[in-house]
Design a protein around this motif. Sequence first.
Motif, PDB file in Angstrom:
ATOM      1  N   LEU A   1     -31.270 -12.789  92.560  1.00 46.05           N
ATOM      2  CA  LEU A   1     -30.613 -11.565  92.082  1.00 46.05           C
ATOM      3  C   LEU A   1     -30.043 -11.724  90.677  1.00 46.05           C
ATOM      4  O   LEU A   1     -30.022 -10.751  89.913  1.00 46.05           O
ATOM      5  N   ARG A   2     -29.609 -12.932  90.307  1.00 48.75           N
ATOM      6  CA  ARG A   2     -29.187 -13.158  88.915  1.00 48.75           C
ATOM      7  C   ARG A   2     -30.373 -13.016  87.966  1.00 48.75           C
ATOM      8  O   ARG A   2     -30.247 -12.448  86.874  1.00 48.75           O
ATOM      9  N   THR A   3     -31.530 -13.510  88.376  1.00 52.65           N
ATOM     10  CA  THR A   3     -32.723 -13.392  87.547  1.00 52.65           C
ATOM     11  C   THR A   3     -33.109 -11.924  87.391  1.00 52.65           C
ATOM     12  O   THR A   3     -33.438 -11.476  86.285  1.00 52.65           O
ATOM     13  N   TRP A   4     -33.069 -11.180  88.481  1.00 51.76           N
ATOM     14  CA  TRP A   4     -33.337  -9.733  88.393  1.00 51.76           C
ATOM     15  C   TRP A   4     -32.332  -9.053  87.469  1.00 51.76           C
ATOM     16  O   TRP A   4     -32.697  -8.185  86.670  1.00 51.76           O
TER      17      TRP A   4
ATOM     18  N   GLN B   1     -38.565 -13.922  76.381  1.00 55.09           N
ATOM     19  CA  GLN B   1     -37.547 -13.810  77.424  1.00 55.09           C
ATOM     20  C   GLN B   1     -38.141 -13.238  78.709  1.00 55.09           C
ATOM     21  O   GLN B   1     -37.853 -13.727  79.802  1.00 55.09           O
ATOM     22  N   GLU B   2     -38.961 -12.212  78.558  1.00 51.85           N
ATOM     23  CA  GLU B   2     -39.576 -11.614  79.746  1.00 51.85           C
ATOM     24  C   GLU B   2     -40.456 -12.627  80.471  1.00 51.85           C
ATOM     25  O   GLU B   2     -40.401 -12.750  81.695  1.00 51.85           O
ATOM     26  N   THR B   3     -41.249 -13.359  79.724  1.00 46.96           N
ATOM     27  CA  THR B   3     -42.118 -14.370  80.326  1.00 46.96           C
ATOM     28  C   THR B   3     -41.292 -15.412  81.070  1.00 46.96           C
ATOM     29  O   THR B   3     -41.621 -15.787  82.203  1.00 46.96           O
ATOM     30  N   ASP B   4     -40.217 -15.864  80.455  1.00 48.49           N
ATOM     31  CA  ASP B   4     -39.344 -16.858  81.100  1.00 48.49           C
ATOM     32  C   ASP B   4     -38.755 -16.315  82.402  1.00 48.49           C
ATOM     33  O   ASP B   4     -38.734 -17.013  83.422  1.00 48.49           O
ATOM     34  N   LEU B   5     -38.279 -15.078  82.375  1.00 53.37           N
ATOM     35  CA  LEU B   5     -37.662 -14.490  83.570  1.00 53.37           C
ATOM     36  C   LEU B   5     -38.694 -14.248  84.672  1.00 53.37           C
ATOM     37  O   LEU B   5     -38.421 -14.504  85.853  1.00 53.37           O
ATOM     38  N   ARG B   6     -39.858 -13.769  84.307  1.00 50.27           N
ATOM     39  CA  ARG B   6     -40.918 -13.554  85.310  1.00 50.27           C
ATOM     40  C   ARG B   6     -41.357 -14.891  85.920  1.00 50.27           C
ATOM     41  O   ARG B   6     -41.556 -14.989  87.139  1.00 50.27           O
ATOM     42  N   ASN B   7     -41.491 -15.933  85.088  1.00 50.64           N
ATOM     43  CA  ASN B   7     -41.854 -17.252  85.609  1.00 50.64           C
ATOM     44  C   ASN B   7     -40.778 -17.789  86.540  1.00 50.64           C
ATOM     45  O   ASN B   7     -41.091 -18.376  87.583  1.00 50.64           O
TER      46      ASN B   7
ATOM     47  N   ARG C   1     -31.210  -6.265  82.346  1.00 43.70           N
ATOM     48  CA  ARG C   1     -30.532  -6.186  81.040  1.00 43.70           C
ATOM     49  C   ARG C   1     -31.549  -6.256  79.902  1.00 43.70           C
ATOM     50  O   ARG C   1     -31.453  -5.522  78.918  1.00 43.70           O
ATOM     51  N   LEU C   2     -32.509  -7.155  80.049  1.00 46.86           N
ATOM     52  CA  LEU C   2     -33.567  -7.269  79.045  1.00 46.86           C
ATOM     53  C   LEU C   2     -34.345  -5.957  78.953  1.00 46.86           C
ATOM     54  O   LEU C   2     -34.680  -5.521  77.854  1.00 46.86           O
ATOM     55  N   ALA C   3     -34.621  -5.327  80.081  1.00 47.27           N
ATOM     56  CA  ALA C   3     -35.346  -4.051  80.071  1.00 47.27           C
ATOM     57  C   ALA C   3     -34.600  -3.012  79.243  1.00 47.27           C
ATOM     58  O   ALA C   3     -35.224  -2.248  78.491  1.00 47.27           O
ATOM     59  N   ASP C   4     -33.276  -2.989  79.344  1.00 45.13           N
ATOM     60  CA  ASP C   4     -32.480  -2.058  78.536  1.00 45.13           C
ATOM     61  C   ASP C   4     -32.652  -2.364  77.049  1.00 45.13           C
ATOM     62  O   ASP C   4     -32.821  -1.454  76.231  1.00 45.13           O
ATOM     63  N   SER C   5     -32.616  -3.635  76.680  1.00 47.72           N
ATOM     64  CA  SER C   5     -32.786  -4.033  75.280  1.00 47.72           C
ATOM     65  C   SER C   5     -34.179  -3.690  74.769  1.00 47.72           C
ATOM     66  O   SER C   5     -34.342  -3.221  73.635  1.00 47.72           O
TER      67      SER C   5
ATOM     68  N   ASP D   1     -29.845   5.139  92.386  1.00 49.30           N
ATOM     69  CA  ASP D   1     -28.995   6.216  91.870  1.00 49.30           C
ATOM     70  C   ASP D   1     -28.014   5.734  90.809  1.00 49.30           C
ATOM     71  O   ASP D   1     -27.541   6.525  89.995  1.00 49.30           O
ATOM     72  N   CYS D   2     -27.688   4.439  90.837  1.00 48.16           N
ATOM     73  CA  CYS D   2     -26.760   3.877  89.852  1.00 48.16           C
ATOM     74  C   CYS D   2     -27.364   2.582  89.299  1.00 48.16           C
ATOM     75  O   CYS D   2     -26.998   1.481  89.729  1.00 48.16           O
ATOM     76  N   PRO D   3     -28.287   2.689  88.351  1.00 49.54           N
ATOM     77  CA  PRO D   3     -28.957   1.494  87.824  1.00 49.54           C
ATOM     78  C   PRO D   3     -28.003   0.475  87.205  1.00 49.54           C
ATOM     79  O   PRO D   3     -28.347  -0.698  87.096  1.00 49.54           O
ATOM     80  N   ALA D   4     -26.814   0.923  86.826  1.00 52.49           N
ATOM     81  CA  ALA D   4     -25.847  -0.001  86.226  1.00 52.49           C
ATOM     82  C   ALA D   4     -25.370  -1.062  87.219  1.00 52.49           C
ATOM     83  O   ALA D   4     -24.760  -2.052  86.813  1.00 52.49           O
ATOM     84  N   THR D   5     -25.676  -0.912  88.500  1.00 53.51           N
ATOM     85  CA  THR D   5     -25.338  -1.961  89.475  1.00 53.51           C
ATOM     86  C   THR D   5     -26.185  -3.203  89.238  1.00 53.51           C
ATOM     87  O   THR D   5     -25.839  -4.284  89.677  1.00 53.51           O
TER      88      THR D   5
END
Length: 169
Positions: free
Chosen positions: A145-148, A115-121, A153-157, A76-80
């Motif tokens: 949770l930091r990686t998520w 960036q996405e590849t790095d985060l998924r890895n 944030r990357l998804a927003d960009s 309900d609050c994706p900004a979390t």
Amino acid sequence: MTTITNPCAQAAHRARIIAEIARDRFADGPIRAAILTIAAHLDAAADHFAALPPGTQGLPTEATEELFRAEQAAVDCPATRFPAEFGEYVLAPLVDRPLPMPAPLRPLDPAHALQETDLRNRLEQLHADTAAQSERPAQWLGSVLRTWQKHMRLADSVRAHNGRPCNQR
């Protein structure tokens, strides 16, 4: 550090860790309220898990309902910046299913793709680190949770970049 071997106690411990991570996040206004709601439901889930005797089989209804409410507050609050499926990290000691991975972003920008590849890895490495999950759950969950959070944030960009008129195909 002592390793917790009772799966219900592990789930309770993980719920409390994630609740603390939530409370440590900086936010104000409605985002802070949502974060505190997430933490409160995780604390309630932890209490339900902790109340179960060792050897309990199955998922306790009250605990899973509290996890659902915590996840719903995040949705309900994706900004979390909590993933919708973060309850799976709490339930992992009790169920045999894969930990959640983010959906592919399909960025058009090569830098975003890297960036996405790095985060998924990184997330795959963390999921595979069973020693850290059991021996250092607070550090492990914090890293997960930091990686998520970075991925969200990357998804927003990526959404902003892919949505530009010059990038429409």
